[in-house]
Design a protein around this motif. Structure first.
Motif, PDB file in Angstrom:
ATOM      1  N   GLU A  38      -6.211   7.980   8.884  1.00 25.28           N
ATOM      2  CA  GLU A  38      -6.692   7.038   8.095  1.00 25.28           C
ATOM      3  C   GLU A  38      -6.800   6.949   7.039  1.00 25.28           C
ATOM      4  N   VAL A  39      -6.920   5.885   6.352  1.00 25.77           N
ATOM      5  CA  VAL A  39      -6.536   5.565   5.186  1.00 25.77           C
ATOM      6  C   VAL A  39      -7.356   4.385   4.224  1.00 25.77           C
ATOM      7  N   THR A  40      -7.910   4.863   3.605  1.00 28.80           N
ATOM      8  CA  THR A  40      -9.342   4.026   2.929  1.00 28.80           C
ATOM      9  C   THR A  40      -9.792   3.757   1.793  1.00 28.80           C
ATOM     10  N   PRO A  41      -9.998   2.870   0.932  1.00 26.91           N
ATOM     11  CA  PRO A  41      -9.859   3.021  -0.736  1.00 26.91           C
ATOM     12  C   PRO A  41     -11.421   4.011  -0.904  1.00 26.91           C
ATOM     13  N   LEU A  42     -10.965   4.510  -2.101  1.00 22.99           N
ATOM     14  CA  LEU A  42     -11.870   5.915  -2.331  1.00 22.99           C
ATOM     15  C   LEU A  42     -12.969   4.735  -2.794  1.00 22.99           C
ATOM     16  N   SER A  43     -14.415   4.704  -3.002  1.00 26.51           N
ATOM     17  CA  SER A  43     -14.986   4.168  -3.644  1.00 26.51           C
ATOM     18  C   SER A  43     -15.905   4.870  -5.876  1.00 26.51           C
ATOM     19  N   GLU A  44     -15.981   5.902  -4.703  1.00 24.77           N
ATOM     20  CA  GLU A  44     -16.874   7.434  -6.205  1.00 24.77           C
ATOM     21  C   GLU A  44     -15.760   7.979  -7.328  1.00 24.77           C
ATOM     22  N   PRO A  45     -16.590   8.188  -8.254  1.00 28.57           N
ATOM     23  CA  PRO A  45     -14.798   8.410  -9.392  1.00 28.57           C
ATOM     24  C   PRO A  45     -14.855   9.745  -9.336  1.00 28.57           C
ATOM     25  N   SER A  46     -13.752   9.897  -9.831  1.00 27.78           N
ATOM     26  CA  SER A  46     -13.363  10.919  -9.845  1.00 27.78           C
ATOM     27  C   SER A  46     -13.879  12.392 -10.059  1.00 27.78           C
ATOM     28  N   LYS A  47     -13.571  13.468  -9.481  1.00 23.14           N
ATOM     29  CA  LYS A  47     -14.355  15.216  -9.960  1.00 23.14           C
ATOM     30  C   LYS A  47     -13.614  15.505  -9.850  1.00 23.14           C
ATOM     31  N   ALA A  48     -12.500  15.537 -11.045  1.00 22.60           N
ATOM     32  CA  ALA A  48     -11.301  16.140 -11.541  1.00 22.60           C
ATOM     33  C   ALA A  48     -11.830  17.354 -12.025  1.00 22.60           C
ATOM     34  N   PRO A  49     -11.518  18.636 -11.959  1.00 22.59           N
ATOM     35  CA  PRO A  49     -12.079  19.754 -13.098  1.00 22.59           C
ATOM     36  C   PRO A  49     -11.836  19.686 -14.200  1.00 22.59           C
ATOM     37  N   TRP A  83      13.054  -0.333   0.869  1.00 23.29           N
ATOM     38  CA  TRP A  83      12.372  -1.466   1.225  1.00 23.29           C
ATOM     39  C   TRP A  83      11.825  -0.373   2.140  1.00 23.29           C
ATOM     40  N   VAL A  84      11.361   0.608   2.254  1.00 20.30           N
ATOM     41  CA  VAL A  84      11.041   1.565   3.760  1.00 20.30           C
ATOM     42  C   VAL A  84       9.440   1.629   3.635  1.00 20.30           C
ATOM     43  N   LEU A  85       8.608   1.307   2.310  1.00 16.47           N
ATOM     44  CA  LEU A  85       7.057   0.554   3.360  1.00 16.47           C
ATOM     45  C   LEU A  85       7.339  -0.381   4.157  1.00 16.47           C
ATOM     46  N   PRO A  86       6.569  -0.916   4.713  1.00 16.24           N
ATOM     47  CA  PRO A  86       6.410  -2.549   5.109  1.00 16.24           C
ATOM     48  C   PRO A  86       5.653  -2.796   4.608  1.00 16.24           C
ATOM     49  N   GLY A  87       4.824  -2.464   3.907  1.00 16.91           N
ATOM     50  CA  GLY A  87       3.736  -2.789   2.652  1.00 16.91           C
ATOM     51  C   GLY A  87       2.332  -3.586   2.899  1.00 16.91           C
ATOM     52  N   ASN A  88       2.187  -2.939   4.003  1.00 16.66           N
ATOM     53  CA  ASN A  88       0.927  -3.030   5.029  1.00 16.66           C
ATOM     54  C   ASN A  88      -0.710  -2.488   3.860  1.00 16.66           C
ATOM     55  N   PRO A  89      -1.241  -3.363   3.745  1.00 22.44           N
ATOM     56  CA  PRO A  89      -2.673  -3.467   2.946  1.00 22.44           C
ATOM     57  C   PRO A  89      -3.545  -2.230   4.244  1.00 22.44           C
ATOM     58  N   LEU A  90      -4.404  -1.870   2.760  1.00 20.00           N
ATOM     59  CA  LEU A  90      -5.776  -0.584   2.233  1.00 20.00           C
ATOM     60  C   LEU A  90      -6.866  -2.102   3.285  1.00 20.00           C
ATOM     61  N   PRO A  91      -7.837  -1.553   4.016  1.00 18.33           N
ATOM     62  CA  PRO A  91      -7.392   0.243   4.884  1.00 18.33           C
ATOM     63  C   PRO A  91      -6.659   0.223   5.925  1.00 18.33           C
ATOM     64  N   HIS A  92      -5.932   1.617   6.550  1.00 16.31           N
ATOM     65  CA  HIS A  92      -5.333   1.476   7.618  1.00 16.31           C
ATOM     66  C   HIS A  92      -5.697   2.825   8.664  1.00 16.31           C
ATOM     67  N   VAL A  93      -6.014   2.326   9.911  1.00 17.58           N
ATOM     68  CA  VAL A  93      -6.848   3.213  10.843  1.00 17.58           C
ATOM     69  C   VAL A  93      -5.866   3.106  12.031  1.00 17.58           C
ATOM     70  N   ASP A  94      -5.309   3.841  12.094  1.00 22.82           N
ATOM     71  CA  ASP A  94      -5.161   4.198  14.140  1.00 22.82           C
ATOM     72  C   ASP A  94      -4.916   5.450  14.645  1.00 22.82           C
ATOM     73  N   ASP A  95      -5.059   5.397  15.795  1.00 23.34           N
ATOM     74  CA  ASP A  95      -5.702   6.273  16.775  1.00 23.34           C
ATOM     75  C   ASP A  95      -4.397   6.125  17.271  1.00 23.34           C
ATOM     76  N   PHE A  96      -3.653   5.857  17.641  1.00 25.65           N
ATOM     77  CA  PHE A  96      -2.628   4.971  18.049  1.00 25.65           C
ATOM     78  C   PHE A  96      -2.543   4.678  19.728  1.00 25.65           C
TER      79      PHE A  96
END
Length: 265
Positions: A254-265, A53-66
């Motif tokens: 900053e870790v934020t959810p994506l909304s736009e579709p993939s633009k993979a080559p 359990w190395v991850l704290p389990g916090n939800p998205l979004p995650h924003v921190d300027d410390f």
């Protein structure tokens, strides 16, 4: 030889004592043994303890300027619900730093700490974009010094895609337990990596991770590497340092959810 009367008295006395002991035994409290529930065991392999359990389990979004943490505070202690640790004991601390405008700000001091990673996120994180400001202090010891960034990190810390960016360019390694396999590399970006390590300037790193296994790494708006993994599709983040002397500062995460579709080559 005992007389019949004496024998009778002896038998009567023994019967009385036996009855008394039986009565006392019936009245005495009984010792009831509770069933033993086995405790969770930590897996051990070749002398190395598998992190749990190395991850704290916090939800998205995650924003921190410390900025809200006191100077010198150990981040994994003061904000344990938002940050975890992969590896042995480490002290990722809050320190003062000069931002791009040369004003004093607060940042996280990242050092190697025997290969430890500062973590954030949960096992179900996916379809997210990571942005962070990172600055090297330009003090490497190894010729392979660099920053390590793990994406799709599972809660036990046993699997991830590990992105290396440093003096030897770029490598992406697939980590599965004790196994490590390089799946992509860009040695032609050695000069870019050297500048990142030696210029002592802030750089904006960005990572996009999708549930299709796509990961895209960029710096200051320019793409560094794209990869689509067939297995890893979700998980948190880990930040580490590949060098015994090199120090990085981390700010504006900053870790934020994506909304736009993939633009993979």
């Amino acid at each position: 030889m005992l007389k019949k009367k004496e024998v009778g008295m002896t038998r009567g006395w023994l019967l009385f004592v036996g009855a008394l002991l039986g009565l006392l035994g019936a009245c005495a409290p009984r010792l009831v043994l509770e069933p033993q529930v086995p405790l969770p065991q930590v897996e051990v392999g070749k002398g190395q303890i598998t992190p749990q359990w190395v991850l704290p389990g916090n939800p998205l979004p995650h924003v921190d300027d410390f900025e809200s943490y006191p100077l010198g505070a150990v981040l994994t202690t003061i904000a344990s619900k938002r940050y975890g640790l992969l590896g042995k004991e480490a002290r990722f601390t809050i320190t003062e730093a000069l931002n791009p405008q040369n004003a004093i700000t607060r940042a996280v001091r990242l050092a190697r700490f025997d290969g430890a990673f500062l973590t954030t996120g949960a096992g179900d994180w996916t379809n997210y974009r990571v942005r962070m400001d990172v600055k090297s202090l330009g003090n490497p010891y190894w010729g392979s010094a660099g920053l390590l960034l793990r994406v799709f990190l599972d809660p036990a810390g046993t699997r991830a895609l590990e992105f290396y960016f440093g003096l030897e360019g770029i490598e992406l390694t697939k980590v599965l337990g004790e196994q490590r396999q390089v799946v992509a590399k860009r040695p032609e970006l050695k000069e870019t990596g050297r500048g990142f390590i030696m210029d002592k300037m802030w750089h904006r790193l960005e990572v996009t991770a999708r549930n299709t296994g796509e990961v895209r790494f960029s710096m200051d708006g320019g793409e560094l590497l794209f990869w689509q993994d067939p297995d890893f599709r979700q998980g948190g983040l880990g930040l580490g340092v590949h060098d015994p002397d090199l120090v990085f500062y981390l700010d504006n995460l900053e870790v934020t959810p994506l909304s736009e579709p993939s633009k993979a080559p």
